[in-house]
Write an enzyme that holds these catalytic residues in place. Structure first.
Site, PDB file in Angstrom:
ATOM      1  N   LYS A 137      66.118  77.076  54.630  1.00  0.00           N
ATOM      2  CA  LYS A 137      66.133  76.398  53.322  1.00  0.00           C
ATOM      3  C   LYS A 137      65.739  77.428  52.274  1.00  0.00           C
ATOM      4  O   LYS A 137      64.621  77.423  51.773  1.00  0.00           O
ATOM      5  CB  LYS A 137      65.075  75.284  53.359  1.00  0.00           C
ATOM      6  CG  LYS A 137      65.560  73.899  53.005  1.00  0.00           C
ATOM      7  CD  LYS A 137      64.364  73.003  52.761  1.00  0.00           C
ATOM      8  CE  LYS A 137      64.251  71.910  53.788  1.00  0.00           C
ATOM      9  NZ  LYS A 137      63.073  71.032  53.535  1.00  0.00           N
ATOM     10  N   ARG A 142      55.113  72.370  67.181  1.00  0.00           N
ATOM     11  CA  ARG A 142      55.957  71.661  68.126  1.00  0.00           C
ATOM     12  C   ARG A 142      57.435  71.696  67.737  1.00  0.00           C
ATOM     13  O   ARG A 142      58.311  71.383  68.529  1.00  0.00           O
ATOM     14  CB  ARG A 142      55.515  70.193  68.181  1.00  0.00           C
ATOM     15  CG  ARG A 142      54.084  70.019  68.593  1.00  0.00           C
ATOM     16  CD  ARG A 142      53.672  68.546  68.491  1.00  0.00           C
ATOM     17  NE  ARG A 142      52.221  68.473  68.358  1.00  0.00           N
ATOM     18  CZ  ARG A 142      51.557  67.348  68.206  1.00  0.00           C
ATOM     19  NH1 ARG A 142      52.216  66.205  68.184  1.00  0.00           N
ATOM     20  NH2 ARG A 142      50.262  67.354  68.081  1.00  0.00           N
ATOM     21  N   GLY A 143      57.676  72.023  66.465  1.00  0.00           N
ATOM     22  CA  GLY A 143      59.015  71.829  65.895  1.00  0.00           C
ATOM     23  C   GLY A 143      60.176  72.481  66.613  1.00  0.00           C
ATOM     24  O   GLY A 143      61.292  71.963  66.568  1.00  0.00           O
ATOM     25  N   GLY A 168      58.530  79.907  54.006  1.00  0.00           N
ATOM     26  CA  GLY A 168      58.506  81.189  54.706  1.00  0.00           C
ATOM     27  C   GLY A 168      57.101  81.611  55.108  1.00  0.00           C
ATOM     28  O   GLY A 168      56.914  82.611  55.804  1.00  0.00           O
ATOM     29  N   ASP A 181      61.085  77.371  55.527  1.00  0.00           N
ATOM     30  CA  ASP A 181      61.051  76.643  54.269  1.00  0.00           C
ATOM     31  C   ASP A 181      60.421  77.577  53.216  1.00  0.00           C
ATOM     32  O   ASP A 181      61.119  78.420  52.665  1.00  0.00           O
ATOM     33  CB  ASP A 181      60.237  75.362  54.504  1.00  0.00           C
ATOM     34  CG  ASP A 181      60.239  74.403  53.331  1.00  0.00           C
ATOM     35  OD1 ASP A 181      61.262  74.322  52.641  1.00  0.00           O
ATOM     36  OD2 ASP A 181      59.224  73.715  53.117  1.00  0.00           O
ATOM     37  N   ARG A 207      61.130  63.401  66.528  1.00  0.00           N
ATOM     38  CA  ARG A 207      61.477  64.712  67.080  1.00  0.00           C
ATOM     39  C   ARG A 207      62.560  64.581  68.157  1.00  0.00           C
ATOM     40  O   ARG A 207      63.336  65.507  68.382  1.00  0.00           O
ATOM     41  CB  ARG A 207      60.248  65.376  67.710  1.00  0.00           C
ATOM     42  CG  ARG A 207      59.175  65.780  66.710  1.00  0.00           C
ATOM     43  CD  ARG A 207      58.158  66.691  67.390  1.00  0.00           C
ATOM     44  NE  ARG A 207      56.906  66.796  66.654  1.00  0.00           N
ATOM     45  CZ  ARG A 207      56.693  67.670  65.663  1.00  0.00           C
ATOM     46  NH1 ARG A 207      57.651  68.497  65.296  1.00  0.00           N
ATOM     47  NH2 ARG A 207      55.536  67.709  65.042  1.00  0.00           N
ATOM     48  N   THR A 243      54.849  80.263  57.149  1.00  0.00           N
ATOM     49  CA  THR A 243      54.562  80.218  58.585  1.00  0.00           C
ATOM     50  C   THR A 243      55.184  81.419  59.298  1.00  0.00           C
ATOM     51  O   THR A 243      54.503  82.141  60.042  1.00  0.00           O
ATOM     52  CB  THR A 243      55.101  78.912  59.215  1.00  0.00           C
ATOM     53  OG1 THR A 243      54.583  77.803  58.483  1.00  0.00           O
ATOM     54  CG2 THR A 243      54.721  78.806  60.679  1.00  0.00           C
ATOM     55  N   ASP A 262      61.854  75.948  64.079  1.00  0.00           N
ATOM     56  CA  ASP A 262      62.837  74.951  63.662  1.00  0.00           C
ATOM     57  C   ASP A 262      63.450  75.286  62.307  1.00  0.00           C
ATOM     58  O   ASP A 262      64.649  75.219  62.123  1.00  0.00           O
ATOM     59  CB  ASP A 262      62.211  73.531  63.651  1.00  0.00           C
ATOM     60  CG  ASP A 262      60.885  73.442  62.903  1.00  0.00           C
ATOM     61  OD1 ASP A 262      60.389  74.476  62.388  1.00  0.00           O
ATOM     62  OD2 ASP A 262      60.315  72.339  62.831  1.00  0.00           O
TER      63      ASP A 262
HETATM   64  P1  5GP Z   1      57.106  77.028  55.854  1.00  0.00           P
HETATM   65  O1  5GP Z   1      55.859  77.684  56.311  1.00  0.00           O
HETATM   66  O2  5GP Z   1      58.344  77.876  56.005  1.00  0.00           O
HETATM   67  O3  5GP Z   1      56.987  76.452  54.469  1.00  0.00           O
HETATM   68  O4  5GP Z   1      57.254  75.740  56.697  1.00  0.00           O
HETATM   69  C1  5GP Z   1      57.674  75.715  57.956  1.00  0.00           C
HETATM   70  C2  5GP Z   1      57.308  74.380  58.560  1.00  0.00           C
HETATM   71  O5  5GP Z   1      57.326  73.299  57.598  1.00  0.00           O
HETATM   72  C3  5GP Z   1      58.337  74.026  59.585  1.00  0.00           C
HETATM   73  O6  5GP Z   1      58.005  74.590  60.825  1.00  0.00           O
HETATM   74  C4  5GP Z   1      58.272  72.511  59.565  1.00  0.00           C
HETATM   75  O7  5GP Z   1      57.228  72.065  60.406  1.00  0.00           O
HETATM   76  C5  5GP Z   1      57.916  72.146  58.153  1.00  0.00           C
HETATM   77  N1  5GP Z   1      59.122  71.782  57.394  1.00  0.00           N
HETATM   78  C6  5GP Z   1      59.687  72.445  56.385  1.00  0.00           C
HETATM   79  N2  5GP Z   1      60.780  71.828  55.928  1.00  0.00           N
HETATM   80  C7  5GP Z   1      60.926  70.725  56.692  1.00  0.00           C
HETATM   81  C8  5GP Z   1      61.891  69.659  56.727  1.00  0.00           C
HETATM   82  O8  5GP Z   1      62.865  69.576  55.976  1.00  0.00           O
HETATM   83  N3  5GP Z   1      61.681  68.689  57.681  1.00  0.00           N
HETATM   84  C9  5GP Z   1      60.636  68.711  58.545  1.00  0.00           C
HETATM   85  N4  5GP Z   1      60.553  67.709  59.422  1.00  0.00           N
HETATM   86  N5  5GP Z   1      59.721  69.700  58.541  1.00  0.00           N
HETATM   87  C10 5GP Z   1      59.872  70.697  57.630  1.00  0.00           C
HETATM   88 MG    MG Z   2      56.850  73.025  62.260  1.00  0.00          MG
END
Ligand code: 5GP
Ligand code: MG
Length: 174
Positions: free
Chosen positions: A130, A42-43, A104, A102, A164, A106, A99
């Protein structure tokens, strides 16, 4: 209990300005392409809604939902498809919109998946990057803001089930 003080990290104006800039770049880059915007739910729903209105090339728009097992604030390493790409994207130039990148995990997973579906090209666009938290080697092609290692909320990003709909990006004071 009273809510802790909010630090506004990115104001509505800052976000608006940056989306206009990125939208212009995408407009130029996709002028002769067959653009398919894939917004990850949903982000990214708020970011994607603003972004596509800053892009002036015809675009097909679809949504995909993934979830990661485990703790809700960070990816656990396993991504699951909850709702898949709703269209045949063969031959499309797909722009995946999320959104934040983080770890990476996903984005890397979704990118590989979209490539396997026969897209002509696959690029990625995020509101926030990030990079300090990256565990997978992936760099977004389009990015509005690079941020420090802080958990941020608002403008589509959640804390638990909420926040959100806050129109700016913030964190709480420690
Ligand atoms: P990744 O797979 O890159 O670690 O994570 C991506 C997902 O983690 C983002 O789509 C989000 O849902 C969540 N996420 C990562 N960092 C943050 C943050 O600082 N705040 C929020 N609300 N969600 C985050
Ligand atoms: Mg998300």
């Amino acid at each position: 209990m009273e809510e802790k003080k909010r630090n506004i990290l990115l104001s509505e104006d800052q976000i608006k300005t940056e989306i206009q800039r990125v939208g212009k770049t995408i407009t130029e880059d996709y002028a002769d392409k067959k653009l398919y915007v894939l917004s990850l739910l949903r982000g990214s729903f708020i970011f994607a809604a603003d972004l596509v209105r800053a892009v002036e090339v015809p675009a097909k728009i679809g949504f995909m939902t993934t979830s990661s097992y485990g703790h809700s604030e960070t990816s656990s390493g396993t991504v699951k498809i909850v709702n898949d790409v709703p269209d045949d994207i063969t031959g499309y130039d797909v722009l995946i919109v999320d959104d934040i990148v983080d770890s990476g995990i996903t984005m890397d997973f979704v990118k590989r998946h979209v490539e396997s579906l026969g897209a002509k090209s696959v690029k990625t666009c995020v509101l926030l990057d990030k990079p300090s938290r990256r565990t997978v080697d992936i760099k977004p092609d389009y990015c509005c803001f690079t941020i420090e290692d802080v958990f941020v909320v608002g403008y589509g990003l959640n804390y638990g089930d909420y926040y959100r709909n806050v129109p700016y990006v913030f964190n709480w004071e420690a």
